[in-house]
Design a protein around this motif. Sequence first.
Motif, mmCIF file in Angstrom:
data_model
loop_
_atom_site.group_PDB
_atom_site.id
_atom_site.type_symbol
_atom_site.label_atom_id
_atom_site.label_comp_id
_atom_site.label_asym_id
_atom_site.label_seq_id
_atom_site.Cartn_x
_atom_site.Cartn_y
_atom_site.Cartn_z
ATOM 1 N N ARG A 148 0.947 -1.355 0.102
ATOM 2 C CA ARG A 148 -0.113 -0.067 -0.110
ATOM 3 C C ARG A 148 0.851 1.318 -0.100
ATOM 4 O O ARG A 148 2.022 1.183 0.388
ATOM 5 N N TYR A 264 -6.021 -5.632 -7.744
ATOM 6 C CA TYR A 264 -5.463 -4.624 -7.034
ATOM 7 C C TYR A 264 -3.873 -4.791 -6.464
ATOM 8 O O TYR A 264 -3.699 -3.751 -5.942
ATOM 9 N N GLN A 389 -11.549 -10.422 0.932
ATOM 10 C CA GLN A 389 -11.441 -9.209 0.192
ATOM 11 C C GLN A 389 -12.652 -8.454 0.005
ATOM 12 O O GLN A 389 -12.610 -7.100 0.282
ATOM 13 N N ASP A 427 -8.614 -11.481 5.214
ATOM 14 C CA ASP A 427 -8.280 -10.112 4.932
ATOM 15 C C ASP A 427 -9.590 -9.574 4.005
ATOM 16 O O ASP A 427 -10.139 -10.006 3.238
ATOM 17 N N ALA A 459 -7.955 -0.274 3.774
ATOM 18 C CA ALA A 459 -8.468 0.737 2.854
ATOM 19 C C ALA A 459 -7.769 0.457 1.657
ATOM 20 O O ALA A 459 -6.408 0.247 1.538
ATOM 21 N N SER A 461 -5.777 1.113 -1.829
ATOM 22 C CA SER A 461 -4.661 1.846 -2.068
ATOM 23 C C SER A 461 -4.217 1.434 -3.358
ATOM 24 O O SER A 461 -3.776 0.314 -3.871
HETATM 25 N N1 5AD Z 1 -4.850 -2.169 -1.097
HETATM 26 C C1 5AD Z 1 -5.064 -2.345 -0.027
HETATM 27 N N2 5AD Z 1 -4.869 -3.610 0.273
HETATM 28 C C2 5AD Z 1 -4.448 -4.350 -0.416
HETATM 29 N N3 5AD Z 1 -3.938 -5.568 -0.182
HETATM 30 C C3 5AD Z 1 -3.334 -6.124 -1.355
HETATM 31 N N4 5AD Z 1 -3.270 -5.187 -1.893
HETATM 32 C C4 5AD Z 1 -4.048 -4.056 -1.551
HETATM 33 C C5 5AD Z 1 -4.079 -2.649 -2.031
HETATM 34 N N5 5AD Z 1 -3.710 -2.527 -3.274
HETATM 35 C C6 5AD Z 1 -4.318 -6.498 1.004
HETATM 36 C C7 5AD Z 1 -5.278 -7.756 0.739
HETATM 37 C C8 5AD Z 1 -4.242 -8.778 1.026
HETATM 38 C C9 5AD Z 1 -3.480 -8.520 1.988
HETATM 39 C C10 5AD Z 1 -1.949 -8.933 2.161
HETATM 40 O O1 5AD Z 1 -3.123 -6.855 1.531
HETATM 41 O O2 5AD Z 1 -6.389 -7.834 1.655
HETATM 42 O O3 5AD Z 1 -4.560 -10.091 1.254
#
Ligand code: 5AD
Length: 604
Positions: A148, A264, A389, A427, A459, A461
């Motif tokens: 993030r 993401y 997620q 998560d 949140a 990102s």
């Molecule tokens: N923004 C926010 N959370 C993220 N995760 C992965 N990429 C992003 C992002 N771009 C979170 C997911 C993943 C955890 C390790 O981090 O929930 O399972």
Amino acid sequence: MHPLQCVLQVQRSLGWGPLASVSWLSLRMCRAHSSLSSTMCPSPERQEDGARKDFSSRLAAGPTFQHFLKSASAPQEKLSSEVEDPPPYLMMDELLGRQRKVYLETYGCQMNVNDTEIAWSILQKSGYLRTSNLQEADVILLVTCSIREKAEQTIWNRLHQLKALKTRRPRSRVPLRIGILGCMAERLKEEILNREKMVDILAGPDAYRDLPRLLAVAESGQQAANVLLSLDETYADVMPVQTSASATSAFVSIMRGCDNMCSYCIVPFTRGRERSRPIASILEEVKKLSEQGLKEVTLLGQNVNSFRDNSEVQFNSAVPTNLSRGFTTNYKTKQGGLRFAHLLDQVSRVDPEMRIRFTSPHPKDFPDEVLQLIHERDNICKQIHLPAQSGSSRVLEAMRRGYSREAYVELVHHIRESIPGVSLSSDFIAGFCGETEEDHVQTVSLLREVQYNMGFLFAYSMRQKTRAYHRLKDDVPEEVKLRRLEELITIFREEATKANQTSVGCTQLVLVEGAGLKLLGSSDSPASASQLSKRSATDLCGRNDGNLKVIFPDAEMEDVNNPGLRVRAQPGDYVLVKITSASSQTLRGHVLCRTTLRDSSAYC
Ligand code: 5AD
Ligand code: SF4
């Protein structure tokens, strides 16, 4: 300023997309250090000047094509005890640490903690010393995270602090070298070197074997980088140096990288393609840890349960892969190899007194044979991390997770039927591209429905390079993301408290880790007050099978295997604890007796 010398290195196998089948490795000249000194004795920098000139002329001769062919050979063929042969522009002794002190700082996930141990193992073999005192360090290495934006901002802030340390460094000492390791080095590559001129080295997650060479180049005052991603690097032969104080548990890396390409996520771009460590080397490490008396091993990887050891040819037949029902992959189905169930079976047989956990799995790879094994084996913890997620099928599709809400919920039910009493965690991402209030409500309802024991909530990102960055709009305002995140956290806590309260009145097996909270009570005797209160009011803490923290007063108890013997719990002991209260994150109770994992069966 000398010209940038950049060498493009072609990786052996050409993989897909931007994971850089062609990557770069560059050596570049940085600003010249001033070497003016008023004394007759040359300063360390002046002494280095000669060496630097010599180095520059050697470098000008350049590495040969043979050198690049050699450095692209399979890493697993090298023995861990070997210090790498120097490239033609370095002398053997320049690759050695010569007692220089390294300070390592880790950011981000458990994979980074493991990477820190690998990096340190490599540097230790090259003759570096480790220090936990920043002021003493000759080399500072930050093992970084890019998941993030906030994680990266923390590193930039830290670099500003370190800059001051570097500029204030007395000339009587060797110049301080600073390195960025891991995901941020991989993601930003030379942007870091350009933005922060005081960074000396960059090493991506697959380039830690190259650290001695990169540092040797940095010694000559040049910046050096290796951000080459590999298709087969698993550091199988590098025994990580475990530095955890309690030494009751350890993490064992079983695979690296990720092929899932959730829309993401930056991980496939920073950590490269999925590859598994050969089972034989994993078992060897677990056996060593068991011999050292460790009581818990957590198998570690970006997608642990997608594990597939293709190193043994006889198991590479076209056996199709069983996925969880209703789940699909973003990539072409893989076949053959030794799978996670096989590994779990083998690892859990090493030592019946050793608890086995694994993180982080993907929900798609929970075929029945894995669930059955977790249910059957006493020493495989009944704890599953099941990253959802989102609770909205529409958002899950935009995230390219390969399942719907319904398939996920069905899997949860199936897991709970197969492993009664299983503890679940997840998560969640709040405010992904296009997430509406209705989608958010769906996530809230999933949290209520599943009632997780633990949760990790973030949140959204936006990360460059990802599919979401190219194809979707980051259209949920920041304040809405944060408000939704707060709501998810509140609901998660309420539900976790309810879930954890079902343990009250139960007797649970706890692996003792060490001292819990120290309650500094008052005493009638002022002279000994602090000592007395510190010692007598100490709680102990440990983890139950579900990985929840359990706190209990340090008290004498019976040892089940030595009737009549009164003992106090030590780190690494298994004890039975009667649970008396629960919150969203902790259980409290009182200790009943010391026991073994085999002697205890599920109590409740
Ligand atoms: N923004 C926010 N959370 C993220 N995760 C992965 N990429 C992003 C992002 N771009 C979170 C997911 C993943 C955890 C390790 O981090 O929930 O399972
Ligand atoms: Fe990222 Fe998805 Fe891979 Fe997890 S499975 S590391 S979220 S791409």
